[in-house]
Scaffold this motif. Structure first.
Motif, PDB file in Angstrom:
ATOM      1  N   HIS A 102       0.829  -1.219   0.000  1.00  0.00           N
ATOM      2  CA  HIS A 102       0.000   0.000   0.000  1.00  0.00           C
ATOM      3  C   HIS A 102       0.859   1.263   0.000  1.00  0.00           C
ATOM      4  CE1 HIS A 102       0.477   1.044   4.275  1.00  0.00           C
ATOM      5  NE2 HIS A 102       0.415  -0.250   4.525  1.00  0.00           N
ATOM      6  N   HIS A 148      -3.895  -6.433   1.055  1.00  0.00           N
ATOM      7  CA  HIS A 148      -2.808  -5.456   0.909  1.00  0.00           C
ATOM      8  C   HIS A 148      -1.713  -5.646   1.942  1.00  0.00           C
ATOM      9  CE1 HIS A 148      -5.878  -3.889   3.641  1.00  0.00           C
ATOM     10  NE2 HIS A 148      -4.843  -3.517   4.353  1.00  0.00           N
ATOM     11  N   GLY A 181     -10.260 -13.945   5.608  1.00  0.00           N
ATOM     12  CA  GLY A 181     -10.305 -13.259   4.319  1.00  0.00           C
ATOM     13  C   GLY A 181     -10.651 -11.801   4.536  1.00  0.00           C
ATOM     14  N   VAL A 182     -10.218 -10.960   3.624  1.00  0.00           N
ATOM     15  CA  VAL A 182     -10.519  -9.528   3.717  1.00  0.00           C
ATOM     16  C   VAL A 182     -11.579  -9.203   2.663  1.00  0.00           C
ATOM     17  CG1 VAL A 182      -9.558  -7.222   3.388  1.00  0.00           C
ATOM     18  CG2 VAL A 182      -8.250  -8.959   4.621  1.00  0.00           C
ATOM     19  N   PRO A 183     -12.740  -8.694   3.097  1.00  0.00           N
ATOM     20  CA  PRO A 183     -13.870  -8.534   2.171  1.00  0.00           C
ATOM     21  C   PRO A 183     -13.574  -7.751   0.898  1.00  0.00           C
ATOM     22  CG  PRO A 183     -14.577  -8.151   4.415  1.00  0.00           C
ATOM     23  CD  PRO A 183     -13.095  -8.339   4.467  1.00  0.00           C
ATOM     24  N   THR A 184     -12.727  -6.698   0.986  1.00  0.00           N
ATOM     25  CA  THR A 184     -12.518  -5.903  -0.228  1.00  0.00           C
ATOM     26  C   THR A 184     -11.707  -6.660  -1.274  1.00  0.00           C
ATOM     27  OG1 THR A 184     -10.706  -4.858   0.970  1.00  0.00           O
ATOM     28  CG2 THR A 184     -12.753  -3.624   0.801  1.00  0.00           C
ATOM     29  N   GLY A 220      -4.005   3.529  -6.554  1.00  0.00           N
ATOM     30  CA  GLY A 220      -4.561   3.181  -5.250  1.00  0.00           C
ATOM     31  C   GLY A 220      -6.070   3.165  -5.181  1.00  0.00           C
ATOM     32  N   ARG A 221      -6.721   3.343  -6.332  1.00  0.00           N
ATOM     33  CA  ARG A 221      -8.188   3.310  -6.332  1.00  0.00           C
ATOM     34  C   ARG A 221      -8.685   1.868  -6.345  1.00  0.00           C
ATOM     35  NH1 ARG A 221     -11.115   8.062  -5.435  1.00  0.00           N
ATOM     36  NH2 ARG A 221      -9.755   9.771  -6.054  1.00  0.00           N
ATOM     37  N   ALA A 225     -14.910   0.993  -5.722  1.00  0.00           N
ATOM     38  CA  ALA A 225     -15.225   2.235  -5.015  1.00  0.00           C
ATOM     39  C   ALA A 225     -15.493   3.312  -6.051  1.00  0.00           C
ATOM     40  CB  ALA A 225     -14.068   2.649  -4.110  1.00  0.00           C
ATOM     41  N   GLY A 226     -16.754   3.614  -6.236  1.00  0.00           N
ATOM     42  CA  GLY A 226     -17.111   4.639  -7.210  1.00  0.00           C
ATOM     43  C   GLY A 226     -18.230   5.483  -6.654  1.00  0.00           C
ATOM     44  N   GLU A 233     -26.620   3.518   0.731  1.00  0.00           N
ATOM     45  CA  GLU A 233     -25.175   3.416   0.812  1.00  0.00           C
ATOM     46  C   GLU A 233     -24.670   2.305  -0.095  1.00  0.00           C
ATOM     47  OE1 GLU A 233     -23.094   4.776   3.680  1.00  0.00           O
ATOM     48  OE2 GLU A 233     -24.695   6.217   4.051  1.00  0.00           O
ATOM     49  N   ILE A 236     -17.966  -0.921  -0.329  1.00  0.00           N
ATOM     50  CA  ILE A 236     -17.260  -1.752  -1.312  1.00  0.00           C
ATOM     51  C   ILE A 236     -17.780  -3.191  -1.306  1.00  0.00           C
ATOM     52  CG2 ILE A 236     -15.031  -2.757  -1.905  1.00  0.00           C
ATOM     53  CD1 ILE A 236     -13.690  -0.224  -1.150  1.00  0.00           C
ATOM     54  N   GLU A 237     -17.985  -3.741  -0.105  1.00  0.00           N
ATOM     55  CA  GLU A 237     -18.421  -5.148  -0.025  1.00  0.00           C
ATOM     56  C   GLU A 237     -19.708  -5.374  -0.810  1.00  0.00           C
ATOM     57  OE1 GLU A 237     -17.393  -3.223   2.337  1.00  0.00           O
ATOM     58  OE2 GLU A 237     -16.559  -4.316   4.045  1.00  0.00           O
TER      59      GLU A 237
ATOM     60  N   PRO B  18      -6.183   7.612  -1.827  1.00  0.00           N
ATOM     61  CA  PRO B  18      -7.540   7.087  -1.984  1.00  0.00           C
ATOM     62  C   PRO B  18      -7.888   5.969  -1.001  1.00  0.00           C
ATOM     63  CG  PRO B  18      -6.115   6.427  -3.818  1.00  0.00           C
ATOM     64  CD  PRO B  18      -5.236   7.030  -2.772  1.00  0.00           C
ATOM     65  N   GLU B  19      -7.092   5.765   0.028  1.00  0.00           N
ATOM     66  CA  GLU B  19      -7.387   4.711   1.003  1.00  0.00           C
ATOM     67  C   GLU B  19      -8.741   4.958   1.677  1.00  0.00           C
ATOM     68  OE1 GLU B  19      -5.698   1.965   2.042  1.00  0.00           O
ATOM     69  OE2 GLU B  19      -4.137   2.257   0.540  1.00  0.00           O
ATOM     70  N   LYS B  61      -2.788   6.919   6.844  1.00  0.00           N
ATOM     71  CA  LYS B  61      -3.510   7.206   5.617  1.00  0.00           C
ATOM     72  C   LYS B  61      -5.015   7.055   5.779  1.00  0.00           C
ATOM     73  CE  LYS B  61      -0.437   4.693   3.000  1.00  0.00           C
ATOM     74  NZ  LYS B  61      -0.054   4.043   1.736  1.00  0.00           N
ATOM     75  N   LYS B 117     -18.431  10.138  -0.462  1.00  0.00           N
ATOM     76  CA  LYS B 117     -19.267   9.542  -1.507  1.00  0.00           C
ATOM     77  C   LYS B 117     -19.020  10.215  -2.846  1.00  0.00           C
ATOM     78  CE  LYS B 117     -22.975   8.047   1.481  1.00  0.00           C
ATOM     79  NZ  LYS B 117     -24.218   8.529   2.067  1.00  0.00           N
ATOM     80  N   GLY B 120     -15.870   8.968  -4.355  1.00  0.00           N
ATOM     81  CA  GLY B 120     -15.668   7.529  -4.493  1.00  0.00           C
ATOM     82  C   GLY B 120     -14.671   6.971  -3.498  1.00  0.00           C
ATOM     83  N   ILE B 121     -14.757   7.403  -2.249  1.00  0.00           N
ATOM     84  CA  ILE B 121     -13.863   6.919  -1.200  1.00  0.00           C
ATOM     85  C   ILE B 121     -14.714   6.136  -0.206  1.00  0.00           C
ATOM     86  CG2 ILE B 121     -12.418   7.658   0.741  1.00  0.00           C
ATOM     87  CD1 ILE B 121     -11.087   8.165  -1.935  1.00  0.00           C
ATOM     88  N   SER B 122     -14.280   4.912   0.098  1.00  0.00           N
ATOM     89  CA  SER B 122     -15.087   4.149   1.048  1.00  0.00           C
ATOM     90  C   SER B 122     -14.654   4.496   2.470  1.00  0.00           C
ATOM     91  CB  SER B 122     -14.942   2.659   0.780  1.00  0.00           C
ATOM     92  OG  SER B 122     -13.586   2.310   0.788  1.00  0.00           O
ATOM     93  N   TYR B 123     -15.480   4.165   3.423  1.00  0.00           N
ATOM     94  CA  TYR B 123     -15.170   4.585   4.796  1.00  0.00           C
ATOM     95  C   TYR B 123     -15.711   3.621   5.830  1.00  0.00           C
ATOM     96  CZ  TYR B 123     -19.910   6.388   4.262  1.00  0.00           C
ATOM     97  OH  TYR B 123     -21.247   6.503   3.993  1.00  0.00           O
ATOM     98  N   GLN B 205     -12.087  -4.926   8.767  1.00  0.00           N
ATOM     99  CA  GLN B 205     -12.948  -4.943   7.596  1.00  0.00           C
ATOM    100  C   GLN B 205     -14.051  -3.912   7.774  1.00  0.00           C
ATOM    101  OE1 GLN B 205     -11.080  -6.596   6.270  1.00  0.00           O
ATOM    102  NE2 GLN B 205     -10.356  -8.033   7.808  1.00  0.00           N
TER     103      GLN B 205
END
Ligand code: ATP
Ligand code: MG
Lengths: 653, 220
Positions: A102, A148, A181-184, A220-221, A225-226, A233, A236-237, B18-19, B61, B117, B120-123, B205
């Motif tokens: 990362h 990551h 496991g990592v969901p993303t 890093g995108r 994630a958009g 909401e 990512i998951e 973008p983390e 980050k 949002k 496009g950054i998740s949180y 997660q």
């Protein structure tokens, strides 16, 4: 949890005590320690003693080591236990000189941690990662917990996989599963499931691999994630589970948009873009995700088809693109995507005009709302306190009236000569007012005065606070500062020209200086300078004819007037031999100094502009915040103050 | 992306980093009663807090700090990553407008999520930390209602910490979780714990309930 006392009783596979050194890192399952006795190995000590299954798996892994796998991973070397025999950890090769992946894929940390990494480097890392995955897969092992934190990258773009104890391994008879496991990084078909009893496949890994490659190539995108255009909401998951790839051809149907300022999928070449589409499409669930080997081929082809950007040497991109995607992205955001060390003087990454769009887009808080709007000047009735107060002195009025009336009665009913009547008549009124006034003076309204004074002070303070915090003084000052920096930045070419002109103007002087500098003070050459005097002069920085100067010589102890004259005469005689050569160009080192100076100035200004913009954003937020958060306090204080003022007026009446 | 596309706020901070973000809001009581050792310890704790977060490359980050002080209510910093966060030198003054601080802070969270949002950054679910040594001097009932609703809708997790002298009853009415009592002036321990917890969250997660470390700084 494992405590410090336990850490001192760790033994290796042969039961010999193992001393642990410094802690290198910590994860969800364990901590990794240096081994003072062995520089090329580390020990991972788990937070909990290992289960029977885990122990079995680690033993199996130790037996499966191959040279090829050793080169790419930190494969377990032996199982560690507590002196009681309880398995507690594992010894593995130490990976040195590598950093978490990362650190490479986020532009901000890349600039400092991977100073040689341009996009060619990134493509190479992605290819090497695919190679590592392919090697692991070909030994019937599945990485399973792709994430990551499991990939380390060296400055030479080679990767090592760590956290191998979570791999899923097949020892020829039994599949040792992975429970985490990592969901993303988890494919849609496994989202939300418990991993304990699930046999992971290469196709599952290939989803995680595609995510990692995407992170590397797209600054890093995360591919999922958009901007979600639907209601609610979209973490990512959920986007992964619903296959909403934000960069894909089908993103519109998925109601997704790429984040602003990100490059289009095409910048990675059509074949690679297609691999991403396949990796993230619903169809991939059935097993058709691109394999690590497919990635290797496509990424190698991409690397062979890269071109350096004409404006910025740090920018490598697919040849055949209409323009450089990184120039565009940098100009749009004002952020350097790659280390400035690669191309310190490059144009492109910061364009003040484009950056300024962000500054102008930041909404001005607007003039401070007038307080009259917040506080309506309503007529305020005296409070209960006034009524109570008045009641306490209810007889004052009637008493004065009585005095007046009694005197008036004298004037009316007692038989007196006219002047006498007139006297009492006037006296009646005077008396009435005098008594009233006297009685009133006895009334103690100091509480009301005091209260009004306090509230007035409070109100003044609140008003001052409002002006300071809700006003735009600080915001405007910062904006002015930014504007000034911008002017300075725009004037950099002129600044550079000026410095070069200065250089030209001082050309003859500098030539002379260089000429003088080539004559060292030699003992015997100038009268009175011997070896010892020479070293005294040297210790005061006087070594050549260029250093000989009246003022400087005065500072050297023991230099007589005669010696001084001698030295200056010597310098003059050398000066007499100097011939200025106007055709001799300013030497490159001088010009380089100017360019360096301009560059430093530019970087300083750019940093100041970016910092100033952050500050401006903060100020804008602070101002707007104050306007809402102070409002009720302003209203309350004003109301209280008005009440006190009205009360005071009423008790004075 | 075309030349003419508008660039939203904060585009640069999200472009270079973008983390996924893990916002943490501190609501700090700086009313007059905090004067002396408490405010000094709080300042020291905040400085150490930054050091600890910056030492963790991933947390640096992902974690974003926002700070609102109250007494009087003031937005010290809107959300930013720890490297930008300047540990303040807080002074104590005034009353305890806790209600206004909570309401203002929760609005900041709402706006920050909107920025995530748009870009496009998740949180992760934001954390709110209220630290006080008194009782609200303004209306807090509406704020308590907001906290309840926000917790129910999983918009954030709200934690209340009472320093010696705090009205634990009111804190209990504001916070859905039981408020914790700081033992003595162990602000440094509190912030060390908070930074370790945030480090954990930033490695965890998204969307999963985090396991809090045992708060060693709290009275039992
Ligand atoms: N072989 C190694 N050489 C050097 N450092 C290592 C090595 N293995 C791990 N580390 C360091 O230790 C940290 C934790 O290791 P690791 O990720 O294996 O732990 P974990 O508890 O299994 O984590 P996770 O919960 O992510 O599975 C890593 O981030 C890395 O910095
Ligand atoms: Mg692990």
């Amino acid at each position: 949890m494992i405590g410090p006392s336990v850490l001192s009783s760790v033994v290796d596979a042969r039961g010999r005590p193992l001393r642990l050194g410094r802690k290198l890192g910590q994860g969800g399952e364990g901590s990794v320690y240096e081994l003072p006795a062995e520089t090329d190995a580390v020990a991972k000590i788990y937070h909990q003693p290992l289960s029977k299954l885990r122990t079995e798996k680690l033993h199996a892994m130790v037996g499966m080591r191959t040279e090829q796998i050793d080169r790419l991973t930190a494969w377990p070397l032996e199982v560690l236990s507590l002196s009681t025999g309880v398995p507690i950890g594992v010894k593995m090769p130490r990976v040195v000189g590598h950093k978490d992946i990362h650190q490479l894929y986020s532009p901000k940390s890349r600039r400092t941690e991977f100073r040689r990494a341009d996009w060619r480097f990134l493509v190479r890392v992605a290819t090497n990662l695919a190679r590592a995955f392919a090697t692991v897969h070909e030994s019937s092992t599945v990485i399973a917990d792709v994430n990551h934190g499991g990939v380390l990258v060296g400055q030479d773009a080679r990767v090592r996989l760590i956290d191998c104890d979570s791999f899923q391994v097949f020892d020829g008879a039994k599949n040792h599963l992975c429970e985490v496991g990592v969901p993303t990084f988890t494919p849609p078909e496994l989202q939300g499931l418990l991993f304990a009893n699930i046999v992971r496949t290469e196709n599952h890994d290939n989803f995680g691999l595609a995510i990692l490659i995407f992170l590397i190539l797209f600054m890093g995108r995360h591919p999922f994630a958009g901007r979600y255009l639907g209601p609610g909401e979209m973490p990512i998951e959920r986007a992964v589970r619903e296959c909403r790839f934000a960069y894909g051809a089908a993103r519109a149907e998925a109601r997704m948009e790429q984040p602003p300022g990100t490059p289009a999928l095409e910048v990675v070449s059509e074949p690679v873009a297609l691999l991403f589409e396949r990796a993230f499409a619903r169809q991939g669930i059935s097993g058709s995700r691109p394999t690590a080997r497919e990635w290797i081929g496509a990424l190698e082809a991409l690397e062979g088809n890269l071109k350096q950007c004409a404006d910025s040497p740090a920018h490598w991109h697919l040849s055949g693109l209409p323009d450089c995607p990184w120039c565009r992205m940098e100009a749009a955001t004002g952020v350097a995507l790659f280390s400035l060390a690669i191309s310190p003087g490059a144009a492109g990454y910061f364009d003040v005009e484009t950056f300024w769009q962000q500054v102008t887009a930041l909404e001005h808080p607007g003039p401070v709302p007038a307080l009259d709007e917040a506080v309506a000047n309503a007529r305020v009735r005296p409070s209960e306190d006034v009524l109570v107060f008045k009641q306490q002195y209810w007889f004052h009025g009637p008493l004065a009236l009585f005095c007046g009336a009694a005197t008036l009665a004298l004037a009316l009913f007692v038989d007196l000569p006219l002047p006498g009547r007139l006297f009492f008549f006037v006296s009646a009124f005077v008396l009435y007012f005098l008594v009233r006034r006297n009685l009133r003076m006895k009334e103690d309204i100091s509480i009301f005065i005091e209260r009004e004074r306090r509230l007035r002070a409070q109100w003044d303070a609140v008003r001052a606070e409002w002006d300071a915090k809700a006003g735009v003084g600080a915001f405007d000052a910062k904006l002015g500062e930014l504007n000034q920096l911008r002017t300075q930045w725009t004037a950099l070419p002129e600044f550079r020209e000026q410095r070069l002109r200065d250089l030209e103007a001082s050309k003859s002087e500098r030539q002379l200086n260089r000429f003088l500098d080539s004559f060292r003070i030699q003992p015997g050459e100038v009268g009175g300078v011997g070896t010892s005097r020479k070293s005294v002069l040297e210790s005061f920085g006087i070594e050549t004819a260029a250093d000989v100067d009246e003022a400087k010589l005065y500072r050297v102890p023991g230099v007589s007037a005669k010696l001084r004259r001698g030295l200056i005469g010597w310098r003059r005689s050398i000066e007499g031999r100097f011939r200025f050569d106007p055709d001799l160009d300013s030497t490159p080192p001088d010009k380089e100094t100017v360019e360096q100076e301009v560059l430093v100035e530019r970087l300083k200004l750019e940093a100041a502009i970016r910092k100033g913009f952050t500050d401006l954003q903060q100020l804008q937020k602070q101002t707007l915040f104050a306007r809402t958060s102070l409002k009720s306090k302003v209203e309350e204080t004003h109301r209280a103050f008005q009440q006190c003022a009205a009360d005071l007026k009423a008790v004075r009446r | 992306m075309s030349e003419l596309e508008q660039i939203p706020f904060g585009a640069s901070e999200f472009a270079e980093n973008p983390e996924p973000r893990c916002p943490c809001l501190l609501l700090l009581d700086t009313s007059a009663s905090m004067a002396g050792p408490p405010i000094d310890e709080l300042n020291r704790g905040l400085a150490a807090f930054k050091q600890e977060l910056v030492a963790d490359t991933l947390a640096m980050k992902r974690v974003e700090l926002g700070v609102v002080t109250f007494g009087p209510v003031h937005l010290l910093t809107d959300f930013q990553t720890p490297d930008h966060f300047m540990p303040p030198n807080l002074a104590s003054a005034g009353d305890t407008p806790m209600g206004a601080a909570i309401a203002g802070g929760l609005e900041m969270i709402r706006q920050r999520k909107q920025a995530y949002k748009t870009n496009g950054i998740s949180y992760y679910r934001p954390w709110v930390f209220l630290i006080t040594d008194g009782a609200p001097t303004d209306g807090w009932e509406a704020a308590a209602e907001m906290v309840k609703q926000g917790e129910a809708e999983k918009h954030f997790s709200f934690f209340a910490v009472g320093v010696d002298g705090a009205d634990m009853d009111v804190l209990g009415k504001i916070s859905v979780r039981a408020p914790l009592k700081l033992s003595g002036l162990r602000f440094s321990d509190l912030f060390a714990w908070l930074s370790a917890s945030l480090s954990n969250v930033s490695r965890s997660q998204m969307g999963q309930a985090v396991q809090l470390l045992p708060p060693g700084w709290a009275e039992v």
